[in-house]
Design a protein around this motif. Structure first.
Motif, PDB file in Angstrom:
ATOM      1  N   LYS A 168      27.484  31.248  24.341  1.00  0.00           N
ATOM      2  CA  LYS A 168      27.974  32.612  24.590  1.00  0.00           C
ATOM      3  C   LYS A 168      27.571  33.539  23.426  1.00  0.00           C
ATOM      4  O   LYS A 168      27.152  34.679  23.637  1.00  0.00           O
ATOM      5  CB  LYS A 168      29.491  32.571  24.758  1.00  0.00           C
ATOM      6  CG  LYS A 168      30.014  33.780  25.487  1.00  0.00           C
ATOM      7  CD  LYS A 168      31.493  33.716  25.737  1.00  0.00           C
ATOM      8  CE  LYS A 168      31.974  35.164  25.864  1.00  0.00           C
ATOM      9  NZ  LYS A 168      33.409  35.306  25.733  1.00  0.00           N
ATOM     10  N   ILE A 169      27.698  33.012  22.223  1.00  0.00           N
ATOM     11  CA  ILE A 169      27.348  33.809  21.038  1.00  0.00           C
ATOM     12  C   ILE A 169      25.873  34.201  21.075  1.00  0.00           C
ATOM     13  O   ILE A 169      25.518  35.373  20.920  1.00  0.00           O
ATOM     14  CB  ILE A 169      27.686  33.023  19.744  1.00  0.00           C
ATOM     15  CG1 ILE A 169      29.195  32.985  19.536  1.00  0.00           C
ATOM     16  CG2 ILE A 169      26.966  33.622  18.529  1.00  0.00           C
ATOM     17  CD1 ILE A 169      29.663  31.992  18.472  1.00  0.00           C
ATOM     18  N   ILE A 170      25.001  33.218  21.300  1.00  0.00           N
ATOM     19  CA  ILE A 170      23.568  33.543  21.251  1.00  0.00           C
ATOM     20  C   ILE A 170      23.137  34.355  22.465  1.00  0.00           C
ATOM     21  O   ILE A 170      22.179  35.112  22.407  1.00  0.00           O
ATOM     22  CB  ILE A 170      22.665  32.304  21.051  1.00  0.00           C
ATOM     23  CG1 ILE A 170      22.663  31.379  22.260  1.00  0.00           C
ATOM     24  CG2 ILE A 170      23.057  31.541  19.785  1.00  0.00           C
ATOM     25  CD1 ILE A 170      21.575  30.308  22.188  1.00  0.00           C
ATOM     26  N   SER A 171      23.878  34.224  23.562  1.00  0.00           N
ATOM     27  CA  SER A 171      23.520  35.036  24.725  1.00  0.00           C
ATOM     28  C   SER A 171      23.761  36.511  24.421  1.00  0.00           C
ATOM     29  O   SER A 171      23.104  37.391  24.967  1.00  0.00           O
ATOM     30  CB  SER A 171      24.270  34.552  25.969  1.00  0.00           C
ATOM     31  OG  SER A 171      25.193  35.506  26.402  1.00  0.00           O
ATOM     32  N   GLY A 172      24.679  36.787  23.494  1.00  0.00           N
ATOM     33  CA  GLY A 172      24.866  38.164  23.030  1.00  0.00           C
ATOM     34  C   GLY A 172      23.909  38.515  21.912  1.00  0.00           C
ATOM     35  O   GLY A 172      23.034  39.363  22.071  1.00  0.00           O
ATOM     36  N   LYS A 173      24.007  37.815  20.795  1.00  0.00           N
ATOM     37  CA  LYS A 173      23.335  38.297  19.583  1.00  0.00           C
ATOM     38  C   LYS A 173      21.809  38.323  19.711  1.00  0.00           C
ATOM     39  O   LYS A 173      21.142  39.127  19.073  1.00  0.00           O
ATOM     40  CB  LYS A 173      23.766  37.493  18.345  1.00  0.00           C
ATOM     41  CG  LYS A 173      23.195  36.109  18.222  1.00  0.00           C
ATOM     42  CD  LYS A 173      23.398  35.557  16.794  1.00  0.00           C
ATOM     43  CE  LYS A 173      22.671  34.259  16.628  1.00  0.00           C
ATOM     44  NZ  LYS A 173      22.584  33.785  15.246  1.00  0.00           N
ATOM     45  N   THR A 174      21.257  37.464  20.534  1.00  0.00           N
ATOM     46  CA  THR A 174      19.800  37.409  20.665  1.00  0.00           C
ATOM     47  C   THR A 174      19.312  37.640  22.096  1.00  0.00           C
ATOM     48  O   THR A 174      18.395  38.423  22.329  1.00  0.00           O
ATOM     49  CB  THR A 174      19.274  36.049  20.174  1.00  0.00           C
ATOM     50  OG1 THR A 174      19.713  35.860  18.836  1.00  0.00           O
ATOM     51  CG2 THR A 174      17.761  35.984  20.234  1.00  0.00           C
ATOM     52  N   ALA A 175      19.948  36.966  23.066  1.00  0.00           N
ATOM     53  CA  ALA A 175      19.406  37.019  24.426  1.00  0.00           C
ATOM     54  C   ALA A 175      19.571  38.399  25.055  1.00  0.00           C
ATOM     55  O   ALA A 175      18.760  38.786  25.909  1.00  0.00           O
ATOM     56  CB  ALA A 175      20.055  35.942  25.289  1.00  0.00           C
ATOM     57  N   LEU A 202      15.587  36.113  33.634  1.00  0.00           N
ATOM     58  CA  LEU A 202      14.483  35.428  32.949  1.00  0.00           C
ATOM     59  C   LEU A 202      14.475  35.812  31.458  1.00  0.00           C
ATOM     60  O   LEU A 202      14.326  34.952  30.587  1.00  0.00           O
ATOM     61  CB  LEU A 202      13.155  35.803  33.615  1.00  0.00           C
ATOM     62  CG  LEU A 202      11.877  35.336  32.928  1.00  0.00           C
ATOM     63  CD1 LEU A 202      11.817  33.805  32.871  1.00  0.00           C
ATOM     64  CD2 LEU A 202      10.630  35.888  33.649  1.00  0.00           C
ATOM     65  N   GLY A 203      14.660  37.090  31.184  1.00  0.00           N
ATOM     66  CA  GLY A 203      14.697  37.549  29.790  1.00  0.00           C
ATOM     67  C   GLY A 203      15.839  36.903  29.027  1.00  0.00           C
ATOM     68  O   GLY A 203      15.670  36.494  27.873  1.00  0.00           O
ATOM     69  N   ARG A 204      16.985  36.802  29.694  1.00  0.00           N
ATOM     70  CA  ARG A 204      18.139  36.183  29.022  1.00  0.00           C
ATOM     71  C   ARG A 204      17.839  34.723  28.697  1.00  0.00           C
ATOM     72  O   ARG A 204      18.082  34.259  27.581  1.00  0.00           O
ATOM     73  CB  ARG A 204      19.380  36.300  29.914  1.00  0.00           C
ATOM     74  CG  ARG A 204      20.645  35.808  29.231  1.00  0.00           C
ATOM     75  CD  ARG A 204      21.897  36.324  29.909  1.00  0.00           C
ATOM     76  NE  ARG A 204      22.188  35.641  31.154  1.00  0.00           N
ATOM     77  CZ  ARG A 204      22.169  36.201  32.357  1.00  0.00           C
ATOM     78  NH1 ARG A 204      21.881  37.486  32.468  1.00  0.00           N
ATOM     79  NH2 ARG A 204      22.444  35.507  33.429  1.00  0.00           N
ATOM     80  N   TYR A 205      17.277  33.989  29.649  1.00  0.00           N
ATOM     81  CA  TYR A 205      16.969  32.578  29.396  1.00  0.00           C
ATOM     82  C   TYR A 205      15.957  32.439  28.251  1.00  0.00           C
ATOM     83  O   TYR A 205      16.094  31.575  27.387  1.00  0.00           O
ATOM     84  CB  TYR A 205      16.398  31.915  30.655  1.00  0.00           C
ATOM     85  CG  TYR A 205      17.391  31.762  31.799  1.00  0.00           C
ATOM     86  CD1 TYR A 205      18.767  31.762  31.561  1.00  0.00           C
ATOM     87  CD2 TYR A 205      16.946  31.601  33.114  1.00  0.00           C
ATOM     88  CE1 TYR A 205      19.668  31.626  32.601  1.00  0.00           C
ATOM     89  CE2 TYR A 205      17.849  31.457  34.164  1.00  0.00           C
ATOM     90  CZ  TYR A 205      19.209  31.475  33.910  1.00  0.00           C
ATOM     91  OH  TYR A 205      20.092  31.326  34.930  1.00  0.00           O
ATOM     92  N   ILE A 206      14.952  33.295  28.258  1.00  0.00           N
ATOM     93  CA  ILE A 206      13.931  33.211  27.197  1.00  0.00           C
ATOM     94  C   ILE A 206      14.550  33.548  25.836  1.00  0.00           C
ATOM     95  O   ILE A 206      14.238  32.926  24.821  1.00  0.00           O
ATOM     96  CB  ILE A 206      12.716  34.105  27.543  1.00  0.00           C
ATOM     97  CG1 ILE A 206      11.970  33.491  28.753  1.00  0.00           C
ATOM     98  CG2 ILE A 206      11.781  34.276  26.345  1.00  0.00           C
ATOM     99  CD1 ILE A 206      10.717  34.234  29.194  1.00  0.00           C
ATOM    100  N   GLY A 207      15.476  34.494  25.831  1.00  0.00           N
ATOM    101  CA  GLY A 207      16.186  34.829  24.581  1.00  0.00           C
ATOM    102  C   GLY A 207      17.020  33.663  24.071  1.00  0.00           C
ATOM    103  O   GLY A 207      17.090  33.415  22.861  1.00  0.00           O
ATOM    104  N   MET A 208      17.657  32.954  24.995  1.00  0.00           N
ATOM    105  CA  MET A 208      18.447  31.765  24.601  1.00  0.00           C
ATOM    106  C   MET A 208      17.527  30.733  23.944  1.00  0.00           C
ATOM    107  O   MET A 208      17.854  30.164  22.901  1.00  0.00           O
ATOM    108  CB  MET A 208      19.095  31.113  25.841  1.00  0.00           C
ATOM    109  CG  MET A 208      20.017  32.001  26.637  1.00  0.00           C
ATOM    110  SD  MET A 208      21.539  32.424  25.817  1.00  0.00           S
ATOM    111  CE  MET A 208      22.427  30.887  25.862  1.00  0.00           C
TER     112      MET A 208
END
Ligand code: 2DE
Ligand code: MG
Ligand code: MG
Ligand code: MG
Length: 319
Positions: A168-175, A202-208
């Motif tokens: 959840k954290i990385i889905s915010g700070k980076t994804a 797709l962008g969110r997954y790549i950001g994760m």
């Protein structure tokens, strides 16, 4: 009445984005520029911009002109988050150079990061308003970045952080910023909302994947290669996936951590021996497969598909 759009040739678009970013950095008032102008030559990877441009590419391989400002804005937001991130993480180097906070102090860095953020919003505001863009809110994506970062801070040093909370954290700070890039690009090339949502996902997954790769790099690489501090996440209390796995599987490690007996070498060995890096790559692989599934579902040219896969591979650190 059909409005005429002056599409841009593919191979010129990224240079135009860089020009726009550099122009904003180099024309800032001198009291800001004295601290921020080095960012113009700091060889960022421009992966978010590249992704946005690819997503915005039409069937003829041409780029929508508004993609330039969207991409420049997102890269400037990214720069702003790095300036603030280096304050929060107490980092002394970035892209092989001293950070703003190290060179000029935290107060200067916070203010300059704020100025960069405002600059990004100005660049977005220069884009002509269209009803098609209404579903895209750059400020909302920025707020998600802040929420992720704050959640990470609230959990600082919390050794029992769950995998779910980490994600959840990385889905915010980076994804979130990757999602914004894909979303903005898709809005310029697609009409159907369902398809646009697929790009965003797709962008969110790549950001994760990008952040999981970054979190492995913190344990695996040297500062010379990473061009930023390494082995510093744990020291800063940032509990990442490789560490979560190590703490779960090595109960003694937690005891030592609580009594402050862990050296960098202990942590590195523990992460490697517990399989924390492999575990992180397994989770990252799941996102890779989900991303690849979306890429294969999109009704796009083979050229565009190959380019999207190249962004996916870059996020994995493969290229
Ligand atoms: C990078 O993680 C994540 C950066 C998000 C920073 C967000 C902040 C809130 P890392 P590296 C500071 C400010 C939000 C804005 C300006 C919208 O692992 O390893 O620390 O590159 O990245 O230091
Ligand atoms: Mg950092
Ligand atoms: Mg950070
Ligand atoms: Mg990092």
């Amino acid at each position: 009445l059909q409005e005429e759009i002056n599409y841009i040739e593919n191979d010129k678009a990224l240079d135009l984005v860089k020009e726009k970013v550099n122009k904003e950095l180099l024309t800032a008032p001198v009291i800001i520029r004295q601290y921020t102008q080095h960012l113009a030559a700091s060889s960022g990877k421009y992966i978010r911009a590249a992704a946005l441009l690819i997503c915005s590419q039409n069937e003829d391989g041409l780029i929508h002109p508004h993609a330039i400002n969207f991409a420049a804005a997102i890269e400037i937001i990214h720069l702003a988050t790095l300036v603030h991130d280096d304050v929060i993480d107490n980092a002394s180097t970035r892209r092989g150079k001293p950070t703003l906070q190290k060179k000029y102090g935290k107060r200067t860095a916070v203010i300059c990061g704020d100025y960069l953020l405002c600059t990004a919003l100005k660049v977005v505001a220069e884009i002509p308003e269209k009803k098609e863009y209404l579903n895209l809110s750059v400020p909302d994506y920025m707020r998600r970045v802040c929420l992720g970062e704050l959640n990470q801070h609230i959990n600082n040093g919390f050794l029992d952080l769950s995998v779910y909370k980490y994600l959840k954290i990385i889905s915010g700070k980076t994804a979130a910023l990757f999602e914004a890039s894909f979303h903005a690009g898709a809005i310029l090339s697609e009409k159907d909302n369902k398809t646009i949502s697929k790009y965003a996902k797709l962008g969110r997954y790549i950001g994760m994947i990008f952040q999981m790769t970054d979190d492995c790099i913190d344990f695996e690489t040297t500062e010379d290669i990473a061009k930023k501090p390494v082995q510093s996440d744990f020291e800063q209390g940032v509990i990442t996936l490789p560490l979560i796995h190590a703490f779960k599987n090595l109960p003694d490690l937690k005891k030592k951590a609580i009594s402050n007996q862990l050296t960098r070498e202990d942590i590195n060995a523990a992460v490697a021996n517990s399989g924390g890096l492999d575990y992180t790559r397994i989770i990252s692989r799941k996102y890779y497969n989900k991303a690849m599934k979306i890429i294969n579902e999109l009704l796009i040219t083979q050229d565009k598909r190959i380019k999207l896969i190249s962004i996916l591979d870059r996020a994995c650190g493969l290229t």
